[in-house]
Design a protein around this motif. Structure first.
Motif, PDB file in Angstrom:
ATOM      1  N   SER A 154       0.845  -1.207   0.000  1.00  0.00           N
ATOM      2  CA  SER A 154       0.000   0.000   0.000  1.00  0.00           C
ATOM      3  C   SER A 154       0.871   1.245   0.000  1.00  0.00           C
ATOM      4  O   SER A 154       0.550   2.233  -0.677  1.00  0.00           O
ATOM      5  CB  SER A 154      -0.917   0.020   1.234  1.00  0.00           C
ATOM      6  OG  SER A 154      -1.842  -1.036   1.150  1.00  0.00           O
TER       7      SER A 154
ATOM      8  N   ASP B 112      -5.707  -0.538  -4.878  1.00  0.00           N
ATOM      9  CA  ASP B 112      -5.203  -1.277  -3.721  1.00  0.00           C
ATOM     10  C   ASP B 112      -6.297  -2.199  -3.201  1.00  0.00           C
ATOM     11  O   ASP B 112      -7.290  -1.739  -2.647  1.00  0.00           O
ATOM     12  CB  ASP B 112      -4.766  -0.280  -2.639  1.00  0.00           C
ATOM     13  CG  ASP B 112      -3.872  -0.930  -1.597  1.00  0.00           C
ATOM     14  OD1 ASP B 112      -3.685  -2.160  -1.659  1.00  0.00           O
ATOM     15  OD2 ASP B 112      -3.373  -0.198  -0.733  1.00  0.00           O
ATOM     16  N   GLU B 113      -6.108  -3.482  -3.374  1.00  0.00           N
ATOM     17  CA  GLU B 113      -7.084  -4.499  -2.952  1.00  0.00           C
ATOM     18  C   GLU B 113      -8.498  -4.182  -3.440  1.00  0.00           C
ATOM     19  O   GLU B 113      -9.441  -4.094  -2.646  1.00  0.00           O
ATOM     20  CB  GLU B 113      -7.025  -4.675  -1.435  1.00  0.00           C
ATOM     21  CG  GLU B 113      -5.635  -5.119  -0.994  1.00  0.00           C
ATOM     22  CD  GLU B 113      -5.595  -5.673   0.416  1.00  0.00           C
ATOM     23  OE1 GLU B 113      -6.619  -6.188   0.876  1.00  0.00           O
ATOM     24  OE2 GLU B 113      -4.530  -5.607   1.020  1.00  0.00           O
TER      25      GLU B 113
ATOM     26  N   GLN C 226      -7.047   1.355  -0.352  1.00  0.00           N
ATOM     27  CA  GLN C 226      -7.455   0.199   0.450  1.00  0.00           C
ATOM     28  C   GLN C 226      -8.362   0.694   1.575  1.00  0.00           C
ATOM     29  O   GLN C 226      -8.030   1.665   2.241  1.00  0.00           O
ATOM     30  CB  GLN C 226      -6.200  -0.466   1.031  1.00  0.00           C
ATOM     31  CG  GLN C 226      -6.470  -1.687   1.844  1.00  0.00           C
ATOM     32  CD  GLN C 226      -5.183  -2.298   2.411  1.00  0.00           C
ATOM     33  OE1 GLN C 226      -4.121  -1.715   2.326  1.00  0.00           O
ATOM     34  NE2 GLN C 226      -5.307  -3.473   3.004  1.00  0.00           N
TER      35      GLN C 226
HETATM   36 MG    MG Z   1      -2.044  -2.875   2.054  1.00  0.00          MG
END
Ligand code: MG
Ligand code: ADP
Length: 262
Positions: free
Chosen positions: A49, A169-170, A89
């Protein structure tokens, strides 16, 4: 046999970044190909991240980052925001904002300071909300949505930017399998259109569907290579301490967890 080498969309050299007193990125180099999908994988706390935030220009760093051939450090913020869209995220955003307004935030880099949204802004938002199947909720507030529904709205906001480069991010967090599959389709469409997609993923079998993979651990890049390369698979198994195994499934690759002996 001739091979086509894609130009580089994001190039990073000697990237270091600290959070508090901790050096989290400890010298990272990478060259992420344009018009390709690169997935970033690695254990919890590896710095994924943090790396994505550095590449998005959201965190101070040492070293050099170039975005589409321009230095990130000197790229005007507004221009950067038009070229690069970002999906963070577990983002918290205003529960009171409507879905439409959240997606419209993606158009800010295109709008005059005091101007009303243009027809192009409206069209981009409509297109993005339909692409993530969030259109029907456009009048609802974010607070009235489930985690997965909210994630699709945030994805719509990122799509509405219509940027050349998308960092996510994710992005699959909270998405059910059909919507994970839809996300995969969206990414493939974007890449076909010439966009560069970079995503941090914990779903290794999904990450293996990308073109390129960056494997990170303890603030360093331990491997960069094609997702179909055996060397990439070995790097993945190694970074996850031999607790996953990569298997061929038809033309695809899947990662299966290896349970400890009982
Ligand atoms: Mg992360
Ligand atoms: P990843 O996304 O790979 O799980 P992160 O980039 O979020 O990892 O974090 C990398 C490391 O930095 C982790 O070990 C995390 O505990 C640490 N970290 C995160 N935020 C801070 C902070 N504010 N101060 C100090 N360390 C932090």
């Amino acid at each position: 046999m001739s091979s086509v080498i894609n130009p580089v969309a994001i190039c990073a050299r000697g990237i270091r970044a600290s959070l508090g007193q901790t050096e989290v990125l400890r010298g990272m180099d990478m060259a992420l190909p344009a018009a390709r999908w690169t997935s970033i994988v690695g254990p919890n706390g590896a710095g994924k991240s943090t790396l994505l935030k550095v590449l998005a220009g959201l965190l101070p760093y040492q070293g050099e980052v170039t975005l589409l051939g321009q230095s990130l450090a000197t790229l005007p913020r507004r221009e950067r925001a038009r070229q690069l869209a970002w999906l963070g995220q577990s983002e918290v955003s205003g529960d009171d904002l409507t879905v439409w307004d959240v997606a419209m935030l993606g158009r800010l880099p295109h709008q005059a300071l005091l101007g009303a949204p243009s027809a192009a802004d409206h069209a981009a938002v409509e297109h993005a909300l339909k692409a993530t199947q969030a259109w029907d909720w456009r009048a609802r507030t974010l607070g009235q949505l489930s985690g997965g529904e909210r994630q699709r709205v945030l994805l719509a906001r990122a799509l509405a930017v219509q940027a050349q480069v998308l960092l996510m991010d994710e992005p699959l967090a909270n998405l059910d399998p059909p919507h994970q599959a839809d996300w995969l389709g969206l990414v493939r469409t974007l890449v076909k259109q010439g966009c560069t997609v970079v995503s941090v993923l914990h779903e290794i079998s999904m990450a293996l569907q990308a073109d390129e993979m960056l494997v990170v651990a303890a603030g360093r890049v331990v491997h960069q290579g094609a997702c179909i390369d055996a060397a990439t698979h070995r790097a993945l198994e190694h970074v996850f301490e031999g607790r996953i195994a990569i298997h061929a499934l038809g033309a695809q690759w899947v990662a299966l967890p290896i349970a400890p002996p009982v």
